[in-house]
Design an enzyme around this catalytic site. Structure first.
Site, PDB file in Angstrom:
ATOM      1  N   GLN A   9      42.434 -16.108   2.194  1.00 32.93           N
ATOM      2  CA  GLN A   9      41.411 -16.417   3.201  1.00 32.93           C
ATOM      3  C   GLN A   9      40.023 -16.590   2.601  1.00 32.93           C
ATOM      4  O   GLN A   9      39.083 -16.922   3.325  1.00 32.93           O
ATOM      5  CB  GLN A   9      41.357 -15.305   4.271  1.00 32.93           C
ATOM      6  CG  GLN A   9      42.657 -15.109   5.024  1.00 32.93           C
ATOM      7  CD  GLN A   9      43.047 -16.320   5.867  1.00 32.93           C
ATOM      8  OE1 GLN A   9      42.226 -17.204   6.141  1.00 32.93           O
ATOM      9  NE2 GLN A   9      44.303 -16.368   6.280  1.00 32.93           N
ATOM     10  N   HIS A  26      47.542  -8.347   4.611  1.00 31.49           N
ATOM     11  CA  HIS A  26      48.615  -9.230   5.071  1.00 31.49           C
ATOM     12  C   HIS A  26      49.919  -8.686   4.475  1.00 31.49           C
ATOM     13  O   HIS A  26      49.918  -8.128   3.385  1.00 31.49           O
ATOM     14  CB  HIS A  26      48.320 -10.635   4.542  1.00 31.49           C
ATOM     15  CG  HIS A  26      49.199 -11.715   5.084  1.00 31.49           C
ATOM     16  ND1 HIS A  26      50.492 -11.897   4.655  1.00 31.49           N
ATOM     17  CD2 HIS A  26      48.962 -12.678   6.008  1.00 31.49           C
ATOM     18  CE1 HIS A  26      51.012 -12.947   5.294  1.00 31.49           C
ATOM     19  NE2 HIS A  26      50.106 -13.429   6.122  1.00 31.49           N
ATOM     20  N   CYS A  80      51.002 -11.237  10.788  1.00 31.00           N
ATOM     21  CA  CYS A  80      51.588 -10.682   9.567  1.00 31.00           C
ATOM     22  C   CYS A  80      50.864  -9.428   9.110  1.00 31.00           C
ATOM     23  O   CYS A  80      50.720  -9.182   7.904  1.00 31.00           O
ATOM     24  CB  CYS A  80      51.627 -11.718   8.436  1.00 31.00           C
ATOM     25  SG  CYS A  80      52.589 -13.158   8.855  1.00 31.00           S
TER      26      CYS A  80
END
Lengths: 410, 141
Positions: free
Chosen positions: A201, A121, A364
């Site tokens: 995540q 990310h 992203c």
């Protein structure tokens, strides 16, 4: 796990969107909030709102106790050796920037290396680009396998004695890949490097044990794990946090202030300059209670089963490309895909008309999109309240989208 | 929410068969623009002679709305004096805000439905933003 009961805890799920029951499949962006979390915020503001760590009065004491209790809850949730190793931040991005500024910049210089992957990310890539620019250190990338996994042999080849820091997501927000962070930490430590794990995540979806993982730092966000936005966590090994410089200076974080110099409080308070996110931290503690009550192992199994079901159903859709590892065991609870002939934004609009919320775009992860060779993708991501019916609705809507665009284009 | 309001036949035709795709000579005005929030990209080139847009070409990647809008915009501005091209852009943006067009916008009116989909307005305006950037009067040296 009683999903019907879980769903009743989330008021937002009880609505229709564009005339259809809401099917919320954008959990990797942010999760929904259960009633106890919402109530905790209201309860704080209605009954004991006060600043922490300074008031002698009753409300101040109560607020401070609740804030520090939240820290203990989060510490237990990630199996941190002590609550003092949990720093409240605004979220993953801020946590990683604090490591970049307070830990990496003072330590790195020309000849040193930072190792990461092209699948990160932006929040776990751009701060390291900035550290590399400021210090003269080199940024190196562990190559990705065609399915988005990384091989430990490649990690061993990429990490050298010059490597000072390895930064990697535990779970990729696009490919869903669960990376072997414990093994990576072993390799990094053998080379004398520290490991920064982006847990944005993973912490909401997998049982987390920072001691078993042996990461030096772990960053994650509250809002992806049933907590509110604006609160996140930076965990670190004690000695690193003690050595690390604060990022923000001013009120709350100081010990003795003189006219020309000052000293700081102990870890973690030296990192929490200014009035902290009190209601957010308390509500995150309640979110942690909620998740623990259901059980992180149960949540993981639920995610895994939904992912397996989604993979199986999506693969049978004609014209679909599913990215990332083939098996649900290798993945967190998300599936990223493209449908031939339908741009992801158009797809997301068609699904939204059916009440289905997914993410479309680059997530992203612009370098990863380039690696995949696509400008954008669509992503469905799951959580504890999602059901196989949600996935059926998604797959049916994909057919609708295909027919609609096929018809519209003629 | 009616998808047919958004995906009008004219839009899908421009998406499927975009006009004015390509590149102009090296002396053309070139603007590269992207929408960082979604990844849509456009490279717009304009040939301007004596204050008139004599030719327009684009290359890009993006959704049906952004690419169709770019295709329609290049058709609409060809032959227009710069001031009129900018006035057209203002009218288009007003239409995106949900206002009734103050002039006959021709094919562009097919994009009127986008105004009902707030998340997609930036898709439709990307090419127009590029146009404005290309022909906006430059500050004096």
């Amino acid at each position: 796990m009683d999903v019907a009961a879980v769903r009743r805890d989330f008021p937002i799920l009880q609505q229709t969107v564009n005339g259809h029951p809401l099917v919320y499949l954008d959990n990797a962006a942010t999760s929904q909030k259960p009633r106890p979390v919402i109530e905790a915020i209201r309860h704080y503001y209605e009954t004991y709102n006060a600043n922490v760590h300074r008031g002698v009065h009753t409300l101040g004491t109560k607020a401070t106790e609740a804030y520090e209790l939240a820290r203990e809850k989060v510490a237990r949730f990630i199996h941190a050796p002590s609550a003092e190793q949990v720093i409240f931040t605004r979220g993953t991005t801020e946590s990683i920037n604090m490591i970049a500024y307070g830990f990496a910049r003072p330590r790195l210089g020309p000849g040193d290396e930072i190792v990461t992957t092209a699948a990160e990310h932006h929040s776990n890539l751009v701060p390291w680009q900035q550290v590399a620019r400021a210090t003269g250190a080199a940024l190196k990338f562990i190559p990705l396998q065609p399915d988005g996994t990384i091989s430990l042999d490649d990690v061993r080849r990429t990490v050298t004695p010059a490597t000072k820091l390895v930064a990697i997501a535990h779970v990729s927000n696009v490919l869903g890949t669960i990376h072997p962070v414990r093994e990576i930490a072993e390799i990094a430590h053998a080379a004398g490097a520290v490991v920064v794990v982006d847990g944005a995540q993973s912490v909401p979806h997998l049982p987390t044990d920072v001691q078993a993982m042996d990461c030096d730092f772990l960053a994650f966000s509250g809002h992806k794990m049933c907590g509110p936005t604006g609160i996140g966590v930076l965990y670190g090994k004690r000695k690193w946090l003690d050595e690390m410089e604060p990022t923000y200076f001013g009120g709350e974080m100081i010990d003795v202030v003189e006219l020309h110099q000052s000293t700081w409080k102990e870890t973690p308070w030296k990192f929490e300059g200014g009035t902290p996110i009190i209601a957010g931290a308390i509500a995150l503690g309640v979110a942690v209670d909620y998740l623990t009550g259901i059980g992180m192992e149960a949540i993981r199994q639920h995610d895994r089963a939904l992912t397996a079901y989604a993979l199986e159903r999506l693969r049978r859709v004609e014209g679909i490309t599913v990215y990332g590892p083939a098996r649900a065991e290798q993945r967190g609870g998300l599936v990223t895909f493209n449908l031939e002939g339908v741009h992801p934004h158009d797809l997301a609009t068609v699904l939204d008309a059916e009440g289905i919320a997914i993410r479309a775009g680059h997530h992203c992860c612009q370098p990863l999109m380039r690696w995949l060779g696509v400008p954008a993708t669509a992503r469905a991501s799951f959580y504890l309240y999602n059901t196989e019916q949600d996935i059926d609705a998604l797959v049916n809507a994909l057919q609708t989208a295909k027919e609609f665009f096929h018809h519209a284009i003629g | 929410m009616q998808l047919d309001d958004l995906y009008r036949q004219v839009i899908m035709d421009h998406y499927q068969h975009p006009r004015n795709v390509g590149e102009l000579a090296a002396d053309a005005i070139t603007v590269d623009l992207r929408n960082p929030s979604c990844g849509d990209e456009i490279k717009l080139q304009l040939q301007v002679k004596d204050g008139v847009v004599t030719d327009a070409r684009f290359r890009g990647s993006g959704c049906s709305i952004s690419m169709a809008s770019a295709s329609m915009m290049t058709e609409a501005v060809k032959g227009l004096p710069i001031a009129e091209a900018l006035a057209l852009s203002r009218s288009f943006r007003a239409m995106m805000r949900g206002e009734e067009p103050d002039r006959d916008l021709g094919d562009l009116e097919a994009l009127q439905g986008v105004s009902k989909f707030p998340a997609r307005i930036k898709c439709a305006t990307l090419a127009w933003q590029a146009l404005e950037k290309a022909v906006r009067p430059q500050p004096a040296e």
